[in-house]
Write a protein that holds these residues in place. Structure first.
Motif, PDB file in Angstrom:
ATOM      1  N   LEU B  39       0.901  -1.257  -0.133  1.00 41.07           N
ATOM      2  CA  LEU B  39      -0.087  -0.037   0.045  1.00 41.07           C
ATOM      3  C   LEU B  39       0.810   1.307   0.117  1.00 41.07           C
ATOM      4  CD1 LEU B  39      -3.024  -0.082   2.328  1.00 41.07           C
ATOM      5  CD2 LEU B  39      -2.966   0.070  -0.032  1.00 41.07           C
ATOM      6  N   GLY B  40       0.886   1.931  -1.116  1.00 43.34           N
ATOM      7  CA  GLY B  40       1.912   3.019  -1.071  1.00 43.34           C
ATOM      8  C   GLY B  40       0.972   4.432  -0.968  1.00 43.34           C
ATOM      9  N   PRO B  41       1.903   5.376  -0.938  1.00 46.43           N
ATOM     10  CA  PRO B  41       1.136   6.811  -0.700  1.00 46.43           C
ATOM     11  C   PRO B  41       0.039   7.013  -1.603  1.00 46.43           C
ATOM     12  CG  PRO B  41       3.454   6.987  -1.154  1.00 46.43           C
ATOM     13  CD  PRO B  41       3.403   5.470  -0.959  1.00 46.43           C
ATOM     14  N   VAL B  42       0.442   6.690  -3.072  1.00 47.09           N
ATOM     15  CA  VAL B  42      -0.489   7.079  -4.134  1.00 47.09           C
ATOM     16  C   VAL B  42      -1.808   6.427  -3.801  1.00 47.09           C
ATOM     17  CG1 VAL B  42      -0.806   7.028  -6.482  1.00 47.09           C
ATOM     18  CG2 VAL B  42       1.463   7.204  -5.705  1.00 47.09           C
ATOM     19  N   ALA B  43      -1.841   5.164  -3.420  1.00 47.05           N
ATOM     20  CA  ALA B  43      -3.261   4.621  -3.044  1.00 47.05           C
ATOM     21  C   ALA B  43      -3.718   5.374  -2.128  1.00 47.05           C
ATOM     22  CB  ALA B  43      -2.999   3.018  -2.980  1.00 47.05           C
ATOM     23  N   THR B  44      -3.048   5.335  -0.998  1.00 48.39           N
ATOM     24  CA  THR B  44      -3.687   6.116   0.395  1.00 48.39           C
ATOM     25  C   THR B  44      -4.168   7.569   0.204  1.00 48.39           C
ATOM     26  OG1 THR B  44      -1.882   4.985   1.299  1.00 48.39           O
ATOM     27  CG2 THR B  44      -3.225   6.570   2.812  1.00 48.39           C
ATOM     28  N   ILE B  45      -3.237   8.004  -0.557  1.00 43.84           N
ATOM     29  CA  ILE B  45      -4.011   9.812  -0.930  1.00 43.84           C
ATOM     30  C   ILE B  45      -5.110   9.583  -1.803  1.00 43.84           C
ATOM     31  CG2 ILE B  45      -3.227  11.857  -1.960  1.00 43.84           C
ATOM     32  CD1 ILE B  45      -0.324  11.334  -0.925  1.00 43.84           C
ATOM     33  N   ALA B  46      -5.256   8.776  -2.730  1.00 44.66           N
ATOM     34  CA  ALA B  46      -6.306   8.594  -3.659  1.00 44.66           C
ATOM     35  C   ALA B  46      -7.506   8.245  -2.645  1.00 44.66           C
ATOM     36  CB  ALA B  46      -6.142   7.540  -4.781  1.00 44.66           C
ATOM     37  N   LEU B 209     -12.086   7.702 -10.126  1.00 43.31           N
ATOM     38  CA  LEU B 209     -11.146   7.255 -11.270  1.00 43.31           C
ATOM     39  C   LEU B 209      -9.964   6.924 -10.364  1.00 43.31           C
ATOM     40  CD1 LEU B 209     -10.792   8.091 -14.997  1.00 43.31           C
ATOM     41  CD2 LEU B 209      -8.830   8.235 -13.518  1.00 43.31           C
ATOM     42  N   SER B 210      -9.115   7.812  -9.997  1.00 35.83           N
ATOM     43  CA  SER B 210      -7.905   7.318  -9.224  1.00 35.83           C
ATOM     44  C   SER B 210      -7.849   6.453  -8.139  1.00 35.83           C
ATOM     45  CB  SER B 210      -7.231   8.924  -8.727  1.00 35.83           C
ATOM     46  OG  SER B 210      -7.975   9.468  -7.835  1.00 35.83           O
ATOM     47  N   MET B 211      -8.995   6.380  -7.266  1.00 36.04           N
ATOM     48  CA  MET B 211      -9.132   5.519  -6.483  1.00 36.04           C
ATOM     49  C   MET B 211      -9.255   4.016  -6.894  1.00 36.04           C
ATOM     50  SD  MET B 211     -11.225   6.512  -2.874  1.00 36.04           S
ATOM     51  CE  MET B 211     -12.708   6.436  -3.302  1.00 36.04           C
ATOM     52  N   GLY B 212      -9.869   4.002  -8.132  1.00 31.20           N
ATOM     53  CA  GLY B 212     -10.020   2.728  -8.612  1.00 31.20           C
ATOM     54  C   GLY B 212      -8.637   2.155  -9.251  1.00 31.20           C
ATOM     55  N   VAL B 213      -8.149   3.241 -10.028  1.00 28.49           N
ATOM     56  CA  VAL B 213      -6.954   2.680 -10.869  1.00 28.49           C
ATOM     57  C   VAL B 213      -5.732   2.658  -9.889  1.00 28.49           C
ATOM     58  CG1 VAL B 213      -5.155   3.448 -12.476  1.00 28.49           C
ATOM     59  CG2 VAL B 213      -7.354   4.047 -12.896  1.00 28.49           C
ATOM     60  N   PHE B 214      -5.516   3.266  -8.925  1.00 27.34           N
ATOM     61  CA  PHE B 214      -4.486   3.069  -8.016  1.00 27.34           C
ATOM     62  C   PHE B 214      -4.777   2.147  -6.765  1.00 27.34           C
ATOM     63  CE2 PHE B 214      -3.173   7.147  -9.987  1.00 27.34           C
ATOM     64  CZ  PHE B 214      -2.039   6.620 -10.571  1.00 27.34           C
ATOM     65  N   GLY B 215      -5.849   2.651  -6.114  1.00 28.34           N
ATOM     66  CA  GLY B 215      -6.491   1.652  -4.943  1.00 28.34           C
ATOM     67  C   GLY B 215      -6.788   0.370  -5.080  1.00 28.34           C
ATOM     68  N   LEU B 216      -7.930   0.392  -5.588  1.00 29.10           N
ATOM     69  CA  LEU B 216      -8.624  -0.996  -5.911  1.00 29.10           C
ATOM     70  C   LEU B 216      -7.474  -1.721  -6.729  1.00 29.10           C
ATOM     71  CD1 LEU B 216     -12.275  -0.557  -6.385  1.00 29.10           C
ATOM     72  CD2 LEU B 216     -11.117  -1.020  -4.470  1.00 29.10           C
ATOM     73  N   GLY B 217      -6.867  -1.297  -7.953  1.00 26.70           N
ATOM     74  CA  GLY B 217      -5.899  -1.751  -8.907  1.00 26.70           C
ATOM     75  C   GLY B 217      -4.738  -2.691  -7.972  1.00 26.70           C
ATOM     76  N   SER B 327       2.927  10.807  -9.366  1.00 27.24           N
ATOM     77  CA  SER B 327       1.639  10.441  -9.415  1.00 27.24           C
ATOM     78  C   SER B 327       1.023  11.287  -8.018  1.00 27.24           C
ATOM     79  CB  SER B 327       1.330   9.430  -9.688  1.00 27.24           C
ATOM     80  OG  SER B 327       2.302   8.278  -9.357  1.00 27.24           O
ATOM     81  N   VAL B 328       1.929  11.351  -7.186  1.00 27.06           N
ATOM     82  CA  VAL B 328       1.225  11.870  -5.731  1.00 27.06           C
ATOM     83  C   VAL B 328       1.017  13.213  -5.754  1.00 27.06           C
ATOM     84  CG1 VAL B 328       2.033  12.204  -3.379  1.00 27.06           C
ATOM     85  CG2 VAL B 328       2.720  10.197  -4.328  1.00 27.06           C
ATOM     86  N   MET B 329       1.911  14.070  -6.489  1.00 25.94           N
ATOM     87  CA  MET B 329       1.541  15.365  -6.725  1.00 25.94           C
ATOM     88  C   MET B 329       0.405  15.511  -7.831  1.00 25.94           C
ATOM     89  SD  MET B 329       3.683  17.051  -5.052  1.00 25.94           S
ATOM     90  CE  MET B 329       4.284  15.797  -3.902  1.00 25.94           C
ATOM     91  N   ALA B 330       0.369  14.671  -8.637  1.00 27.70           N
ATOM     92  CA  ALA B 330      -0.955  14.931  -9.502  1.00 27.70           C
ATOM     93  C   ALA B 330      -2.159  14.692  -8.770  1.00 27.70           C
ATOM     94  CB  ALA B 330      -1.009  13.819 -10.621  1.00 27.70           C
ATOM     95  N   LEU B 331      -2.091  13.710  -7.612  1.00 22.51           N
ATOM     96  CA  LEU B 331      -3.307  13.714  -6.799  1.00 22.51           C
ATOM     97  C   LEU B 331      -3.526  14.887  -5.969  1.00 22.51           C
ATOM     98  CD1 LEU B 331      -2.794   9.998  -5.817  1.00 22.51           C
ATOM     99  CD2 LEU B 331      -4.637  10.745  -6.978  1.00 22.51           C
ATOM    100  N   PHE B 431       1.641  -1.646 -17.773  1.00 22.08           N
ATOM    101  CA  PHE B 431       1.186  -0.263 -18.337  1.00 22.08           C
ATOM    102  C   PHE B 431       1.338   0.492 -16.767  1.00 22.08           C
ATOM    103  CE2 PHE B 431      -0.455  -2.126 -21.789  1.00 22.08           C
ATOM    104  CZ  PHE B 431      -0.090  -1.145 -23.025  1.00 22.08           C
ATOM    105  N   GLU B 432       2.072   1.560 -16.852  1.00 24.29           N
ATOM    106  CA  GLU B 432       2.031   2.287 -15.647  1.00 24.29           C
ATOM    107  C   GLU B 432       0.670   3.261 -15.452  1.00 24.29           C
ATOM    108  OE1 GLU B 432       4.517   4.281 -13.655  1.00 24.29           O
ATOM    109  OE2 GLU B 432       6.165   2.995 -13.849  1.00 24.29           O
ATOM    110  N   PRO B 433      -0.122   3.324 -14.599  1.00 26.06           N
ATOM    111  CA  PRO B 433      -1.250   4.165 -14.456  1.00 26.06           C
ATOM    112  C   PRO B 433      -0.858   5.378 -14.326  1.00 26.06           C
ATOM    113  CG  PRO B 433      -0.878   2.609 -12.683  1.00 26.06           C
ATOM    114  CD  PRO B 433       0.001   2.190 -13.398  1.00 26.06           C
ATOM    115  N   ALA B 434       0.244   5.986 -13.865  1.00 24.96           N
ATOM    116  CA  ALA B 434       0.420   7.110 -13.448  1.00 24.96           C
ATOM    117  C   ALA B 434       0.179   8.347 -14.804  1.00 24.96           C
ATOM    118  CB  ALA B 434       1.782   7.449 -12.880  1.00 24.96           C
TER     119      ALA B 434
END
Lengths: 343, 499
Positions: B39-46, B209-217, B327-331, B431-434
């Motif tokens: 579980l990375g920061p991207v998923a968590t922030i999303a 969208l981002s919760m799906g791609v990053f979190g659930l994925g 991607s964290v900054m994108a979020l 494929f990178e989702p970022a």
């Protein structure tokens, strides 16, 4: 009460994070109030006997939402039943409106309608309900107006100067709006229509970016709400030229109306009105109208008179219907004349 | 000095009890997810985005930032103690950190990581404060023309951001751009790809969208191979560094900070690359070369300083230009847009409390992390024993509630679920989702500003090269594009990522 506390209360129950947990008491309080007051009114079997929901078709935080929340609080006091706000934003109010159009006509699901309500029929061909027949009017909560502002460095000191320049240099000036079909857009198109000018529409997603570009000199004018520019007007960064209402405003008594300043017949109202689904019993509408009349006389709503530029006028459901009919006709005419409808 | 009055404003903002609390929640949460592998920061922030809507924007961003740099700390704790890097950026820390722990020097390794990170965080924070005002001066000169060129630059940069194949990154960006087209056309009000669905009229929900791609994925991928985690908790004792050890880490920390600060600003650099680079540099230049891999303290100090500095300076392009470097900054930009703040140079002048409050809170957050981490190590390690089959259903339920609460719309929950599957598919296909997310965010802004600029210039496309700021940014974008495409540099780039 910001953002739907119910949802946060739910998340609080799932997660054990302290921050969220703190929201739970709010839910508990709401439910406690609801269950205590529900008992006696149920015995009388009279309206209202359960929680009333006002659907606000905007995200929490904006003008309509704030007014709806204060109104809900005042109505709660008068009705002895909780009146709560349910935010259903999106599709220029059509998502929230559709929910109310399809709700049971029992007086427990209401709609806080505003400007877009009277515009959607003429601008959005894919509207999924009939504005004319799907709703029963309850009461006009408040009227408001927009204010025409220019940058402090602008050469225009009056509306006449602006019109003269625009006519001598057609297609040179730009006005900013907060999106297609918003009051900022239509107030300006009505101006173009009646003054015979050709000022170009530049659309933004919301007030903030449009006002930034007005301050940066990218666009020359914006028709916007009092609340959105009160700060810049008092700091001198923006200059107000006129108000869009039929009469001068209490907040800016020195400012002419646009009609006075050279565009006879110009009126563009912002407004907030409460609706129920069509078929709601007359007695229920009567109870709700009386409750709104009481609420708009309260101190809590009076304080918005200056800050949001609201004008409160007591009235019947028929008054609301008549007022909105004028709005619908006005914008349908502007949409046709200026070719705004999307096909 | 204006800098001091600005910093004073930041201090008073960051030290308000409310913001201190959110800073604390952020770093605590960040450390926790940094500890948990998978579980990375991207998923968590999303996943946490919807919770921030009710907050003041300053508190919201302070918390989200805390999660990001907190995760850098947490990741190194498990890397050192149990050779299980919680974050990709702590992979190198594990090499020598775990060896040190095996030799009974776990305390010293943890202290090195904490001190190195804190020092690097402090330097990077000062750098951020210094870089901002000159950039803010150009703020009001930014009209639609300049924003368009900035977005072009951002999109080109996001190709460089992708760590895998260039072609795949490009495909993802285009897909993101296409997804960003859904909704009402801003100028004409026409419907695009909405299929008469009112829920799609305002475009697809960024949060769902981002919760799906990053979190659930990410959760789906983790479920595929549940790691068996044997946790052996050694007693951590002797946190103090010896005098000699202290001397040995000064150089590596300084060099790591420099590398991290520079790479953090560049798009795609960020925390991970900088920790690799710093480790490689120390390994080549250190007088204690032989010790590397056997528990060299330099091998902990340098990458830890680098990843924290990189995490910190990656805020510079985000806060000053509105361009995400990872991607964290994108979020974070998404969070700002939702809060009604237009990312870009205007943020510093329009939202000084947000900008300076956030900068100061980062330093305070770093201090909190030092104080927080050492006593809590035992707790973090115990957290690793929570089985996935209990953890993940709870997270998914949390995601659903989060997606629903944005617009009180069940439609968004379905969007999230759909993109969860898509996200899983993307991971499986490498494929990178970022870049997809960046395309989705930047695309609509690019289009909007292009059309606005053309409208204002009455259809004259030369404005993009006659406006100086716009011209400079377009030139930088062209150079960047050339750099990516040139074969020799490309080979080097691939080498860097495969290391």
């Amino acid at each position: 009460m910001k953002i739907s506390n119910r949802i946060f209360a739910l998340t609080g129950a799932v997660s054990t994070k302290g921050k969220l947990g703190a929201r739970v008491p709010t839910l508990a309080a709401i439910m406690a109030v609801a269950s205590i007051t529900a008992a006696p009114s149920a015995a009388l079997s009279e309206y209202p006997e359960k929680v009333i929901e006002i659907v606000v078709p905007f995200a929490p935080g904006g003008g309509t939402d704030t007014i709806a929340r204060v109104l809900a609080e005042e109505m709660t006091k008068g009705l002895g039943q909780s009146v709560i706000v349910d935010n259903r934003p999106g599709a220029s109010t059509m998502i929230g409106s559709k929910i109310v159009a399809e709700a049971d006509p029992d007086g427990y699901t209401l709609l806080m309608a505003s400007f877009a309500h009277a515009v959607n029929p003429s601008l959005n061909p894919n509207i999924q309900y009939d504005t004319a027949t799907a709703f029963a009017p309850i009461a006009l909560v408040a009227k408001s107006y927009n204010i025409l502002v220019v940058n402090q460095d602008s050469p225009f000191k009056t509306v006449e100067e602006l019109i003269t320049y625009a006519k001598e240099h057609p297609g040179e000036l730009n006005y900013g709006s907060f999106g297609n079909g918003t009051s900022a857009h239509l107030s300006a198109e009505l101006f173009n229509h009646l003054a015979g000018t050709d000022i170009t529409h530049v659309s933004y997603k919301g007030a903030a970016p449009a006002l930034t570009d007005l301050l940066g000199g990218q666009i020359q004018m914006v028709f916007t709400s009092v609340a959105s520019v009160a700060g810049q007007i008092s700091s001198g960064a923006l200059r107000p030229l006129a108000v869009t209402s039929a009469e001068r405003s209490a907040a800016f008594p020195d400012l002419p109306t646009i009609a006075e300043a050279g565009v006879p017949g110009y009126v563009s109202d912002a407004w907030y009105g409460l609706y129920a689904p069509a078929g709601t019993p007359q007695e229920v509408i009567g109870v709700l109208n009386a409750s709104v009349q009481k609420a708009i006389g309260s101190e809590a709503l009076k304080k918005f008179e200056k800050s949001e530029g609201l004008i409160f006028e007591p009235g019947t459901p028929e008054d609301l219907a008549a007022f909105v009919k004028i709005q619908e006709d006005r914008w349908s005419e502007v949409a046709k004349a200026q070719g705004l409808s999307v096909e | 000095m204006e800098l001091f009055s600005d910093l004073a404003l930041g201090v008073s903002t960051a030290l308000s009890p409310f913001n201190l609390l959110y800073c604390f929640i952020g770093v605590l949460l960040g450390t926790a997810i940094g500890v948990l592998p998978g579980l990375g920061p991207v998923a968590t922030i999303a996943m946490l985005l919807p919770l921030t809507f009710g907050l003041d924007p300053v508190s919201a961003l302070i918390m989200l930032a805390g999660i990001y740099y907190g995760a850098q700390y947490g990741g190194s704790t498990t890397a050192i103690l149990i050779n299980l890097p919680g974050e990709s950026s702590s992979v190198v820390t594990a090499i020598d950190g775990y060896q040190m722990a095996k030799k009974g020097r776990a305390g010293a390794a943890l202290a090195t990581a904490a001190l190195g990170s804190f020092f690097a965080g402090t330097v990077a924070t000062i750098l951020l404060a210094l870089a901002a005002p000159p950039l803010a001066a150009v703020a009001l000169k930014f009209g639609p023309t300049e924003y368009f060129s900035l977005m072009v630059l951002g999109l080109v940069a996001s190709v460089a951001l992708a760590s895998g194949s260039l072609l795949k990154a490009f495909i993802m960006i285009v897909l993101g751009l296409l997804l960003g087209l859904v909704g009402t056309d801003i100028e004409s009000g026409a419907q695009r790809f909405t299929f008469d669905t009112p829920e799609l009229m305002d475009g697809m929900n960024f949060v769902a969208l981002s919760m799906g791609v990053f979190g659930l994925g990410e959760i789906l991928r983790n479920l595929e191979h549940e790691q068996t985690r044997s946790v052996m908790v050694k007693r951590v004792s002797g946190l103090m560094l010896s005098k000699e050890e202290f001397k040995r880490i000064i150089g590596p920390v300084l060099r790591g900070t420099t590398i991290g600060s520079v790479l953090g600003i560049l798009p795609g650099g960020g925390a991970m690359l900088s920790s690799f680079a710093a480790y490689a540099l120390e390994k080549k230049s250190s007088p204690n070369k032989a010790e590397f891999g056997q528990g060299a303290i330099e091998g902990v100090a340098a990458p830890e300083a680098a990843n924290n500095a990189g995490a910190q300076t990656s805020f510079i392009p985000m806060l000053t230009l509105g361009i995400p470097s990872n991607s964290v900054m994108a979020l974070m930009i998404g969070a700002m847009i939702i809060q009604g703040i237009t990312p870009g140079p205007n943020v510093i002048t329009d939202e000084p409390t947000l900008f300076w409050g956030m900068i100061v809170s980062m330093w305070i957050g770093n201090l909190m992390l030092v104080l927080l981490n050492l006593p809590l190590i035992g707790l973090w390690v115990r957290m690793l024993t929570i089985p996935y089959h209990l953890l993940f259903p709870a997270i998914i339920a949390f995601c659903c509630i989060g997606a629903y609460s944005v617009n009180n719309s069940t439609f968004d929950v379905f969007i999230m679920a759909t993109f969860g599957l898509i996200g899983y598919g993307l991971i499986k296909l490498d494929f990178e989702p970022a870049p997809l997310l960046l395309g989705f965010i930047l695309g609509p802004m690019l289009e909007e500003n292009l059309r606005r600029a053309m409208l204002l210039s009455r259809g004259d496309p030369t404005v993009f090269v006659t406006h100086p700021i716009s011209l400079v940014m377009l030139l930088v974008a062209v150079i960047m594009l050339a750099v990516i495409v040139l074969p020799s540099i490309r080979a080097k780039r691939e080498e860097a990522f495969s290391e």
